[in-house]
Design a protein around this motif. Structure first.
Motif, short mmCIF file in Angstrom:
data_model
loop_
_atom_site.label_atom_id
_atom_site.label_comp_id
_atom_site.label_asym_id
_atom_site.label_seq_id
_atom_site.Cartn_x
_atom_site.Cartn_y
_atom_site.Cartn_z
N GLU A 114 60.29 31.70 123.15
CA GLU A 114 61.56 31.81 122.45
C GLU A 114 62.52 30.70 122.88
O GLU A 114 62.53 30.29 124.03
N GLU A 116 66.68 29.97 122.55
CA GLU A 116 67.97 30.53 122.17
C GLU A 116 69.02 29.43 122.26
O GLU A 116 69.11 28.72 123.25
N THR A 124 72.46 20.81 112.86
CA THR A 124 71.17 20.16 112.70
C THR A 124 71.38 19.02 111.72
O THR A 124 71.88 19.23 110.62
N LYS A 131 63.09 20.05 107.84
CA LYS A 131 62.23 21.17 107.47
C LYS A 131 62.50 22.33 108.41
O LYS A 131 62.64 22.14 109.62
N ILE A 132 62.57 23.49 107.84
CA ILE A 132 62.62 24.70 108.65
C ILE A 132 61.42 25.53 108.24
O ILE A 132 61.30 25.94 107.09
N ALA A 134 59.42 28.97 108.81
CA ALA A 134 59.62 30.28 109.42
C ALA A 134 58.92 31.34 108.59
O ALA A 134 58.73 31.20 107.39
N ARG A 135 58.54 32.43 109.24
CA ARG A 135 58.04 33.60 108.52
C ARG A 135 59.19 34.50 108.13
O ARG A 135 59.21 35.06 107.07
N MET A 136 60.17 34.61 109.03
CA MET A 136 61.29 35.49 108.76
C MET A 136 62.53 34.88 109.42
O MET A 136 62.48 34.39 110.54
N ILE A 137 63.63 34.92 108.73
CA ILE A 137 64.89 34.42 109.29
C ILE A 137 65.89 35.57 109.30
O ILE A 137 66.13 36.21 108.28
N ASN A 138 66.44 35.85 110.49
CA ASN A 138 67.49 36.86 110.63
C ASN A 138 68.80 36.15 110.90
O ASN A 138 68.91 35.38 111.84
N LEU A 139 69.79 36.39 110.07
CA LEU A 139 71.11 35.84 110.29
C LEU A 139 72.06 36.99 110.59
O LEU A 139 72.17 37.94 109.82
N ASN A 140 72.71 36.96 111.72
CA ASN A 140 73.63 38.03 112.11
C ASN A 140 75.04 37.58 111.92
O ASN A 140 75.45 36.52 112.20
#
Length: 140
Positions: A114, A116, A124, A131-132, A134-140
């Protein structure tokens, strides 16, 4: 070694031959002896000397003791202002558990698999392509 050495407190150069349970086997001239380290010497430094073939300093007291390692290559140094400045071809750090880079208001921490990032703004930038993947993106 006893006939070769006089215990007068002088310094001699030696080569570390092996690490032993009772100390460090060093070669001084043509003879070998197991010596202890002075309390001020970092054992990791002597391990590096063993691996690289760097010389160690031996103080001829009773009993003789390893008091340092002769530096034979450049090292990163912290100047009086607390800055480390270096120009190198590549820079790698291998940390077994994790690594952290901090400033007063942000940090980057690597732990296992990981990464952080924390800061007021995380930027960025790419001149041509970003390029990003990802399988899953979590935005909080």
């Amino acid at each position: 070694m006893k006939a070769l050495l006089e215990f007068d407190g002088s310094m001699r150069l030696a080569t570390v031959v092996a690490a032993e349970s009772s100390g460090w086997r060093v070669r001084l001239g043509t003879q070998e002896q197991v010596l202890s380290l002075d309390a001020s010497v970092d054992p990791a430094l002597v391990r590096e000397a063993l691996e690289s073939g760097a010389r160690v300093l031996v103080e001829l007291c009773a009993p003789p003791v390893v008091v340092g390692v002769v530096q034979t290559s450049r090292a990163l140094r912290v100047n009086r202002q607390g800055r480390v400045e270096a120009q190198v071809e590549t820079f790698e750090i291998h940390a077994l558990q994790g690594a952290t880079v901090k400033t007063s208001g942000a940090f980057m921490q690597v732990k296992g698999s990981e990464v952080e990032l924390y800061g007021t703004r995380i930027l960025t930038r790419a001149r041509e392509v970003a390029k990003i993947l990802a399988r899953m993106i979590n935005l909080n």
